[in-house]
Write an enzyme that holds these catalytic residues in place. Sequence first.
Site: not given
Lengths: 374, 333
Positions: A275, A279, A288
């Site tokens: 992706r 998110h 992250y």
Amino acid sequence: MVRETLPVMETEWFQPFTEQPIALLSEEGEWIGDFPLDLDETLLRQLYRDMLAVRLMDERFTVLLRTGKISFTAPMAGHEAAQVGVAHALRRGHDWAFPYYRDYGLALALGVPLVEIFGQMIGTRADPNKGRQMPCHPSSRPLNIFAAASTVASHIPPATGAALSMKIQGTGQVAVCTFGDGATSEGDWYAAINFAAVQRVPAVFVCENNRYAISVPYSCQTATRTIAEKAHAFGIPGYHVDGMDVLASYYVSREAIERARAGHGPSLVELVVYRYGAHSSADDDSRYRPREEVELWRQRDPLVRYQRFLARHGLWSEEWERQLREEIAREQAEAIEAAERAGEVPAEWMFDDVYAEPLWHLERQRALLRAELQ
Amino acid sequence: MAREITYRDALREALREEMYRDERVFLMGEDIGAYGGSYAVTRGFLQEFGPKRVRDTPIAELGIVGAGIGAAIGGLRPVVELMTINFSLLALDQIVNHAAKLHYMFNGQFTAPVVIRTAAGFGQLGATHSQTFEHWFAHVPGLRVVMPAVPKDAKGFLKSAIRGNDPVIFIEHSLIYRNRGEVPDDEDFLLPLEGAEVRREGTDVTIVSWSRGYYLALGAAEELAREGIECEVIDLRVLRPLDIDTVVRSVQKTNRLVVVEEGWRTLAMGAEIAAAVQEKAFDYLDAPIARVGSLEVPMPYARNLERLVVPNKDQVVEAVRQVLYQKQPVAVG
């Protein structure tokens, strides 16, 4: 025990549990499949158009979010090949899809009207569900697309149940259920796939493995090397597939779907994707994920790879790309406008459909609200 | 015409009749096939209807309920069985986030007419097998929650639940399966899934309960009647939608209310009923509303302890005396 005689599968091109992800296109867009490509030019072009439309729709969602028109979005860029490939492997309007919350690409490629998609995202009267469902749960009754709760993996048991109903009624349909890698840690996932396997229902479970469950990396999610190998535990085939390759996503899904339709039971298909965005609109992925990693995967853009393939076969040109982008942008802009023009959802509709029949206590609330609003 | 049958047989008749009536109806759950169900409700069904319609499933409550929801979306009429209400906790997300909301979220385009049968009850089974959670489900819009006390309701409700288009939490009770009662012969005997019922008329105090609690209330009322205290006993029957109007009407007549429930009182049905009654009939109340429930400890296993935890008839009698401001029994005559 007597087993029913099942039709022999016409084609079984793919081996489950491969070491390397199944790919049919090289990064340079060469066909590397060991069987003949049997898709016509119209479909080959449509796959690209849908992927591009998903990419552009993703950008639209971000704009809508930043202008305060929607509350939430779950970016899909990077998942286009997987979602579009699976969508075209289904028999549209006949089979059922149980997408998760990142699957607008699946919905778009299955033909959910854009005005419904944007109507649902914004929450206007253009939403067939009357503004009741949060963004990113693409559904359509006419197209048998069911996206319900957001609790991770909770839609998988109902997908198994729908497949069970197809088996009991002999409808020849298949239920295809998609989810992310995080979902495979949930009890629902095990319960649903085990149930589906033991009752041999016509279901296909598709994992869009983008390696992160929000911020938690794959290595913290599972000790298995692949998601596909978890299928061993259920006694069903598991396919490890390059989900950035639209043709691999399409062909493996198609084989799994037709296998299920023929009565051979469910399969697990792992589509390895990445992706590109965060998110959701609620997180900052730079906390992250190293930028170098994102950049590395950007080099493997599923649209670019497929574009190279089409170009090799004389099916892509810069002119066509420009036309497509214009067309898609116009369609989406018009759909957003139509969705907004449809107006707000009337407050009194809120009390409809809590139950199949209206109940007295809800009618009382409706009357109270009506009085308050007047 | 009517016959007297047990609560269990009333359930069996409802299931059999609806399975013959509509081939979309099928059963799914743990041990419902060859074993016949933990409370023998489906005994013999596997032989009668075959494995396609009486399906033993893997042990995963969320899988059973979730698959039931999916099968309902797919056009069937599943009746799923969870062995006891304690195990429904494993399926809560499916019930609350899917079953209860589908009809609403999809504007009626997708529906989940699934019936989830389960049993409350206790009987020296310890802390994790002796709980009552009906009020958890009754909290959630979109669910219908019924908890029949008598065979007639058990049959009429179950048949209506199967034919209806809403998800229904159908809660039985392990200690009343053998209770007997009259049930109409009519194969199309249905009861709407709403409305409390005044089962015993009285003028002095209203006692509200449901399921097995109804029998405690009735027993207390009969005992008190010997002293000239006339209790009105209401069987709530349906916990969502809650028929508070019937309770309020009764309180307007008796001016006193006792609620009897089997489980913990904190934040449970009795609390809701008391709150609703004081909202709607505050001026009619002559005494604080009393609630009878279990002690607020996890259920102990030992027989002597369990007996102390669950409410009994004597406590209901005492609660009635309390709302009548009586210390001593009233002399008859």
